[in-house]
Design a protein around this motif. Structure first.
Motif, PDB file in Angstrom:
ATOM      1  N   MET A 138       0.850  -1.161   0.000  1.00 39.99           N
ATOM      2  CA  MET A 138       0.000   0.000   0.000  1.00 39.99           C
ATOM      3  C   MET A 138       0.905   1.236   0.000  1.00 39.99           C
ATOM      4  O   MET A 138       1.779   1.358   0.836  1.00 39.99           O
ATOM      5  N   PRO A 139       0.699   2.163  -0.921  1.00 43.73           N
ATOM      6  CA  PRO A 139       1.533   3.360  -0.978  1.00 43.73           C
ATOM      7  C   PRO A 139       1.291   4.251   0.238  1.00 43.73           C
ATOM      8  O   PRO A 139       0.214   4.276   0.812  1.00 43.73           O
ATOM      9  N   ALA A 140       2.361   4.971   0.620  1.00 39.78           N
ATOM     10  CA  ALA A 140       2.263   5.889   1.755  1.00 39.78           C
ATOM     11  C   ALA A 140       1.341   7.052   1.404  1.00 39.78           C
ATOM     12  O   ALA A 140       1.330   7.524   0.271  1.00 39.78           O
ATOM     13  N   ARG A 141       0.567   7.475   2.382  1.00 42.90           N
ATOM     14  CA  ARG A 141      -0.313   8.620   2.181  1.00 42.90           C
ATOM     15  C   ARG A 141       0.509   9.900   2.247  1.00 42.90           C
ATOM     16  O   ARG A 141       1.445  10.002   3.030  1.00 42.90           O
ATOM     17  N   PRO A 142       0.166  10.882   1.437  1.00 43.95           N
ATOM     18  CA  PRO A 142       0.909  12.146   1.495  1.00 43.95           C
ATOM     19  C   PRO A 142       0.714  12.833   2.838  1.00 43.95           C
ATOM     20  O   PRO A 142      -0.350  12.776   3.433  1.00 43.95           O
ATOM     21  N   SER A 143       1.771  13.463   3.310  1.00 40.73           N
ATOM     22  CA  SER A 143       1.729  14.188   4.580  1.00 40.73           C
ATOM     23  C   SER A 143       1.337  15.628   4.344  1.00 40.73           C
ATOM     24  O   SER A 143       1.670  16.204   3.308  1.00 40.73           O
ATOM     25  N   PRO A 144       0.654  16.244   5.318  1.00 34.04           N
ATOM     26  CA  PRO A 144       0.382  17.677   5.208  1.00 34.04           C
ATOM     27  C   PRO A 144       1.699  18.437   5.114  1.00 34.04           C
ATOM     28  O   PRO A 144       2.722  17.990   5.609  1.00 34.04           O
ATOM     29  N   SER A 145       1.679  19.604   4.501  1.00 38.64           N
ATOM     30  CA  SER A 145       2.899  20.352   4.241  1.00 38.64           C
ATOM     31  C   SER A 145       3.645  20.759   5.512  1.00 38.64           C
ATOM     32  O   SER A 145       4.851  20.924   5.482  1.00 38.64           O
ATOM     33  N   PHE A 146       2.963  20.899   6.638  1.00 40.61           N
ATOM     34  CA  PHE A 146       3.650  21.307   7.859  1.00 40.61           C
ATOM     35  C   PHE A 146       4.366  20.151   8.530  1.00 40.61           C
ATOM     36  O   PHE A 146       5.134  20.338   9.446  1.00 40.61           O
ATOM     37  N   TRP A 147       4.118  18.934   8.091  1.00 44.53           N
ATOM     38  CA  TRP A 147       4.607  17.749   8.777  1.00 44.53           C
ATOM     39  C   TRP A 147       5.896  17.248   8.140  1.00 44.53           C
ATOM     40  O   TRP A 147       5.930  16.950   6.951  1.00 44.53           O
ATOM     41  N   PRO A 148       6.989  17.119   8.916  1.00 48.26           N
ATOM     42  CA  PRO A 148       8.249  16.607   8.367  1.00 48.26           C
ATOM     43  C   PRO A 148       8.108  15.155   7.919  1.00 48.26           C
ATOM     44  O   PRO A 148       7.215  14.438   8.371  1.00 48.26           O
ATOM     45  N   GLU A 149       9.020  14.721   7.058  1.00 51.07           N
ATOM     46  CA  GLU A 149       8.999  13.343   6.558  1.00 51.07           C
ATOM     47  C   GLU A 149       8.998  12.330   7.704  1.00 51.07           C
ATOM     48  O   GLU A 149       8.229  11.399   7.706  1.00 51.07           O
ATOM     49  N   LYS A 150       9.900  12.486   8.655  1.00 50.70           N
ATOM     50  CA  LYS A 150       9.960  11.584   9.812  1.00 50.70           C
ATOM     51  C   LYS A 150       9.648  12.399  11.057  1.00 50.70           C
ATOM     52  O   LYS A 150      10.526  12.728  11.835  1.00 50.70           O
ATOM     53  N   ALA A 151       8.385  12.713  11.208  1.00 50.89           N
ATOM     54  CA  ALA A 151       7.960  13.629  12.269  1.00 50.89           C
ATOM     55  C   ALA A 151       8.046  12.997  13.647  1.00 50.89           C
ATOM     56  O   ALA A 151       7.742  11.826  13.833  1.00 50.89           O
ATOM     57  N   LEU A 152       8.465  13.787  14.569  1.00 50.34           N
ATOM     58  CA  LEU A 152       8.430  13.455  15.984  1.00 50.34           C
ATOM     59  C   LEU A 152       7.806  14.638  16.700  1.00 50.34           C
ATOM     60  O   LEU A 152       8.006  15.785  16.317  1.00 50.34           O
ATOM     61  N   VAL A 153       7.055  14.355  17.711  1.00 48.97           N
ATOM     62  CA  VAL A 153       6.535  15.434  18.536  1.00 48.97           C
ATOM     63  C   VAL A 153       7.083  15.239  19.936  1.00 48.97           C
ATOM     64  O   VAL A 153       7.325  14.118  20.378  1.00 48.97           O
ATOM     65  N   LEU A 154       7.285  16.339  20.615  1.00 43.73           N
ATOM     66  CA  LEU A 154       7.781  16.297  21.981  1.00 43.73           C
ATOM     67  C   LEU A 154       6.624  16.583  22.921  1.00 43.73           C
ATOM     68  O   LEU A 154       5.934  17.587  22.776  1.00 43.73           O
ATOM     69  N   GLY A 155       6.401  15.678  23.864  1.00 43.02           N
ATOM     70  CA  GLY A 155       5.304  15.847  24.799  1.00 43.02           C
ATOM     71  C   GLY A 155       5.320  14.744  25.830  1.00 43.02           C
ATOM     72  O   GLY A 155       6.204  13.883  25.833  1.00 43.02           O
ATOM     73  N   ASP A 156       4.355  14.758  26.696  1.00 44.63           N
ATOM     74  CA  ASP A 156       4.275  13.817  27.801  1.00 44.63           C
ATOM     75  C   ASP A 156       3.294  12.691  27.458  1.00 44.63           C
ATOM     76  O   ASP A 156       2.094  12.799  27.698  1.00 44.63           O
ATOM     77  N   SER A 157       3.819  11.608  26.912  1.00 46.47           N
ATOM     78  CA  SER A 157       2.956  10.504  26.470  1.00 46.47           C
ATOM     79  C   SER A 157       2.209   9.856  27.632  1.00 46.47           C
ATOM     80  O   SER A 157       1.063   9.419  27.467  1.00 46.47           O
ATOM     81  N   ALA A 158       2.816   9.806  28.809  1.00 44.49           N
ATOM     82  CA  ALA A 158       2.141   9.205  29.965  1.00 44.49           C
ATOM     83  C   ALA A 158       0.905  10.021  30.352  1.00 44.49           C
ATOM     84  O   ALA A 158      -0.139   9.460  30.688  1.00 44.49           O
ATOM     85  N   ARG A 159       0.993  11.339  30.269  1.00 46.19           N
ATOM     86  CA  ARG A 159      -0.148  12.181  30.613  1.00 46.19           C
ATOM     87  C   ARG A 159      -1.236  12.099  29.546  1.00 46.19           C
ATOM     88  O   ARG A 159      -2.425  12.108  29.870  1.00 46.19           O
ATOM     89  N   VAL A 160      -0.848  12.010  28.289  1.00 42.78           N
ATOM     90  CA  VAL A 160      -1.842  11.840  27.218  1.00 42.78           C
ATOM     91  C   VAL A 160      -2.588  10.528  27.433  1.00 42.78           C
ATOM     92  O   VAL A 160      -3.806  10.459  27.306  1.00 42.78           O
ATOM     93  N   ARG A 161      -1.856   9.495  27.805  1.00 42.50           N
ATOM     94  CA  ARG A 161      -2.465   8.195  28.091  1.00 42.50           C
ATOM     95  C   ARG A 161      -3.447   8.317  29.256  1.00 42.50           C
ATOM     96  O   ARG A 161      -4.555   7.777  29.216  1.00 42.50           O
ATOM     97  N   GLN A 162      -3.078   9.059  30.314  1.00 45.44           N
ATOM     98  CA  GLN A 162      -3.979   9.262  31.452  1.00 45.44           C
ATOM     99  C   GLN A 162      -5.257   9.981  31.035  1.00 45.44           C
ATOM    100  O   GLN A 162      -6.344   9.648  31.512  1.00 45.44           O
ATOM    101  N   VAL A 163      -5.129  10.961  30.176  1.00 45.38           N
ATOM    102  CA  VAL A 163      -6.300  11.696  29.684  1.00 45.38           C
ATOM    103  C   VAL A 163      -7.231  10.743  28.938  1.00 45.38           C
ATOM    104  O   VAL A 163      -8.442  10.714  29.178  1.00 45.38           O
ATOM    105  N   LEU A 164      -6.672   9.944  28.042  1.00 44.94           N
ATOM    106  CA  LEU A 164      -7.496   8.996  27.282  1.00 44.94           C
ATOM    107  C   LEU A 164      -8.152   7.960  28.192  1.00 44.94           C
ATOM    108  O   LEU A 164      -9.330   7.636  28.026  1.00 44.94           O
TER     109      LEU A 164
END
Length: 139
Positions: free
Chosen positions: A1-27
Motif C-alpha cells: 500500500m503506498p504511503a499517504r501524502p503528509s500535510p505540508s507542515f509535517w516533516p517526513e519523519k515527524a516526531l513530537v515532543l510531549g508527555d505521552s504518559a499524561r496523554v495516556r492518562q487523559v485517554l
C-alpha cells in the motif's frame, strides 16, 4: 500500500515532543467515563493532527459515546461530590473522588491544551481535547 501524502507542515519523519504518559492518562480518564455511562451502544475515539505553526502541531482527539445517563451527571462529575439519579429511584448523593473528568481537565490544561464537553440528555456525550506538541525533525 503506498504511503499517504503528509500535510505540508509535517516533516517526513515527524516526531513530537510531549508527555505521552499524561496523554495516556487523559485517554484512560475519558474512556473510563464513557464506559461508566454507556451500557449499550457505542464508544468512539478519533484523533487527528492540525498545524499550529511551523514549530507545533496540535493533537485533536474526541471520545464520544451513546450513554443514556443524564448530561448533568457527567458535568457534575467534575466536582468531588455529585448527585446520581438512578432509574426508578429517588435521586441520591454519591461521594466520588472526582478524579475522572476533573483530572482530565487539569492534565490537559497543564499541557497547554483545552477540553470541550457536549452532552445531550439521553443522547450520550462528546469530549474533545486539543493538545499542542512541539515538532522535532530529529530522528
Amino acid at each position: 500500500m503506498p504511503a499517504r501524502p503528509s500535510p505540508s507542515f509535517w516533516p517526513e519523519k515527524a516526531l513530537v515532543l510531549g508527555d505521552s504518559a499524561r496523554v495516556r492518562q487523559v485517554l484512560v480518564g475519558l474512556l473510563g467515563n464513557s464506559l461508566k455511562y454507556t451500557t449499550d451502544g457505542y464508544i468512539s475515539v478519533r484523533a487527528s493532527w492540525s498545524s499550529a505553526d511551523g514549530k507545533q502541531a496540535v493533537l485533536n482527539c474526541t471520545v464520544s459515546d451513546s450513554g443514556s445517563n443524564s448530561a448533568g451527571q457527567r458535568l457534575n462529575n467534575l466536582l468531588p461530590h455529585y448527585e446520581q439519579s438512578l432509574p426508578g429511584t429517588a435521586t441520591r448523593m454519591q461521594v466520588s473522588s472526582g478524579l475522572g473528568l476533573s483530572m482530565v481537565q487539569r492534565l490537559v490544561e497543564l499541557m497547554g491544551g483545552h477540553v470541550q464537553v457536549d452532552t445531550d440528555l439521553g443522547q450520550g456525550a462528546y469530549f474533545r481535547f486539543d493538545l499542542p506538541f512541539q515538532l522535532s525533525g530529529e530522528d
